[in-house]
Design an enzyme around this catalytic site. Structure first.
Site, short mmCIF file in Angstrom:
data_model
loop_
_atom_site.label_atom_id
_atom_site.label_comp_id
_atom_site.label_asym_id
_atom_site.label_seq_id
_atom_site.Cartn_x
_atom_site.Cartn_y
_atom_site.Cartn_z
N HIS A 48 61.18 18.42 26.33
CA HIS A 48 62.00 18.42 27.16
C HIS A 48 62.11 19.58 28.04
CE1 HIS A 48 65.72 16.93 28.16
NE2 HIS A 48 65.75 17.24 27.95
N GLU A 54 59.80 15.73 22.82
CA GLU A 54 60.71 16.52 23.66
C GLU A 54 61.23 17.04 22.82
OE1 GLU A 54 62.22 15.49 26.31
OE2 GLU A 54 61.49 13.53 27.17
N SER A 64 67.76 14.35 31.68
CA SER A 64 68.58 14.25 30.60
C SER A 64 69.76 14.16 30.57
CB SER A 64 68.45 16.41 30.11
OG SER A 64 68.90 16.11 28.62
#
Length: 521
Positions: free
Chosen positions: A414, A317, A189
């Site tokens: 995610h 995600e 990320s």
């Protein structure tokens, strides 16, 4: 110099004493730079001063100042307090200078406003043992301290902290049994965005040989946008946007100003465009000096052709953020249309293309798909393609195994790759992703896939599947991608419909649309 038991290692600044844990020697909280407070506040990191005697390296250093939520949780951080934020931690099988093991350096995520290397989800013992290598984790400044563009201060201070930590690794890791010529930097990320930035930064060249970027966010700010956002943060604090004024406020109190602005950023969409709906006022800044251009532009021009790259994303995600926001199953046509107009490439043409590509999708599915593509999946894919275009080498993956927690609705969302990679299923975000399910055997199979591939790449540059070539139409050979599931499969890039719609799109630094315009309600 090390002792006979390997627990004391002499760094360039002084000796540190670690602990033996589970067959490894672990050193925590070693400073790599001076505390960035007082006269050093909002400055580039300064070399750490030497110390006398032997420093105990038993506890993680304190987290950098940040908002109250971290790693999917809220509340007070269970961590030390103090100003010595800039520290590294080392897990090593053998603190012997002759060992020369590969080194992996982890950079945490957290929207550039959260994160701490001492978070239990980043416990590197399993990874170090699985790969028989040295793992380093580091702290860097986040939020206002690390990324706000303030007059008279260097931009991207958080990235400069990462460079300083990598310089510490270069200068000291041999004593811990690592090879400074075999360093792999990896992150997820915002950590992956940091890795992408490091690939483009002149000051980071030569500090690592390989890079792993997991779920690369596409948000990079132009200098004008970053300065306008910083001025609004200062306004929230009732201060002018200068280093002198902001330095007068305790850094732990100043985080409230960034948090307050983040909560109402959507009202600034006319002014800040695509940055406003992200609700985070921080990203790396393309300032022309620390970060000369976006990573995609830099890689396509060959800036990292000598660095081997492994990058990839998770299939679903954005679903995590919908779940955390209570929006799963709650989004209608109006929200979908607005999202498509805001994020799909080509404006109205992009909206029509998405609807044609996914004719059976519900409004909520369209909303999720375009957010997933714009924020993570297409930036990640384009990073691999830019690396190949610039004469470098890249390997690509997509995680498709669904998280078992939260009623099984999260999909391959995610952050799922973090507990799978580190084997920390019941820590931090893993508490949510595996909640109520226990740890199914399939998760441990995925962990073995991740750890085998990641450590093999750190050792050899080969994760176990073919390199991505950026060629082909998705119907046959080319664009080979490792699909990570219980039964891994190498196939052409799976999300072909999205790839085609975003082909040729340029992930440029997000612009400032209209300085000083009043926010809407």
């Amino acid at each position: 110099m090390t002792t006979a038991d390997g627990l004391v290692v002499r760094t360039a600044a002084g000796a540190v004493h670690g602990r033996g844990e589970d067959g490894l020697t672990v050193f925590r909280g070693i400073p790599f730079a001076e505390p960035p407070v007082g006269e050093a506040r909002f400055g580039a990191p300064r070399p750490v001063r030497a110390w006398e005697g032997t420093r105990e390296a038993y506890e993680f250093g304190p987290p950098p100042p940040q908002e109250s939520g971290i790693q999917g949780r809220t509340g007070t951080l269970d961590a030390p307090t103090g100003d010595d934020w800039l520290t590294v931690n080392v897990w090593t099988p053998e603190a012997d200078p002759a060992a020369r093991r590969p080194v992996m350096v982890w950079i945490y995520g957290g929207a550039y406003k959260l994160g701490h290397s001492g978070s239990p989800g980043y416990d590197a013992r399993h990874l170090a043992r699985a790969g028989d290598l040295v793992v380093v984790t580091l702290n860097y400044r986040v939020g206002i301290e690390g990324f706000a563009s303030i007059d008279g201060t260097p931009a991207n201070r958080g990235l400069l902290d990462q460079v300083a930590a990598l310089e510490w690794v270069r200068d000291n890791i041999t004593a811990f049994g690592g090879d400074p010529g075999q360093v792999t930097v990896f992150g997820e990320s915002a950590g992956a965005g940091s890795v992408a930035s490091l690939l483009a930064m002149p000051s980071a060249r030569g500090l690592f040989r390989r890079a792993i970027a997991q779920s690369v966010p596409g948000t990079f700010f132009s200098d004008a946008l970053a300065r306008d956002i910083a001025a609004e943060i200062a306004k929230e604090a009732g201060l002018p946007p200068t280093a002198a004024a902001l330095s007068a406020v305790d850094p732990r109190e100043l985080t409230a100003a960034g948090e307050a602005l983040g909560a109402k950023m959507r009202r600034y969409e006319d002014r800040w465009g695509q940055a406003a709906p992200t609700v985070t006022p921080f990203s790396p800044v393309v300032d022309g000096e620390v970060l000369p251009c976006t990573p995609w532009e830099a890689l396509a021009a060959g800036a990292a052709r000598d660095v081997e790259l492994l990058t990839g994303h998770n299939r679903d995600e954005f679903r995590l953020f919908l779940a955390l926001g209570g929006q799963l199953g709650q989004l209608g046509e109006e929200q979908a249309a607005r999202a498509l107009r805001t994020f799909a490439p080509g404006g109205p043409d992009g909206e029509r293309a998405y609807r044609a590509a996914f004719p059976d999708a519900t409004p909520g599915e369209l909303y999720e798909r375009v957010h997933t593509d714009w924020l993570f999946n297409m930036p990640t894919l384009h990073l691999a393609e830019a690396q190949v275009a610039g004469g470098g080498r890249a390997h690509l993956y997509e995680l498709t195994w669904p998280a078992p927690g939260y009623g099984g609705v999260l999909g391959a969302c995610h952050g799922l790759d973090i507990p799978l990679l580190f084997g920390t299923y019941e820590a931090d975000l893993g508490n949510l992703l595996f909640a109520g399910s226990g740890v199914p055997p399939e998760a441990k199979v995925l962990t073995d896939h991740f750890q085998t591939a990641w450590t093999a790449f750190a050792r050899t540059g080969e994760p176990g599947w073919p390199a991505y070539d950026g060629q082909g139409d998705g119907a046959g050979g080319g664009r080979l991608t490792q699909v990570l599931d219980v039964e891994p499969e190498v196939r052409p890039y799976p999300d072909e419909a999205s790839r085609r719609m975003w082909e040729g799109y340029q992930f440029a630094a997000l612009p400032l649309r209209s300085a000083g315009s009043a926010p809407g309600e």
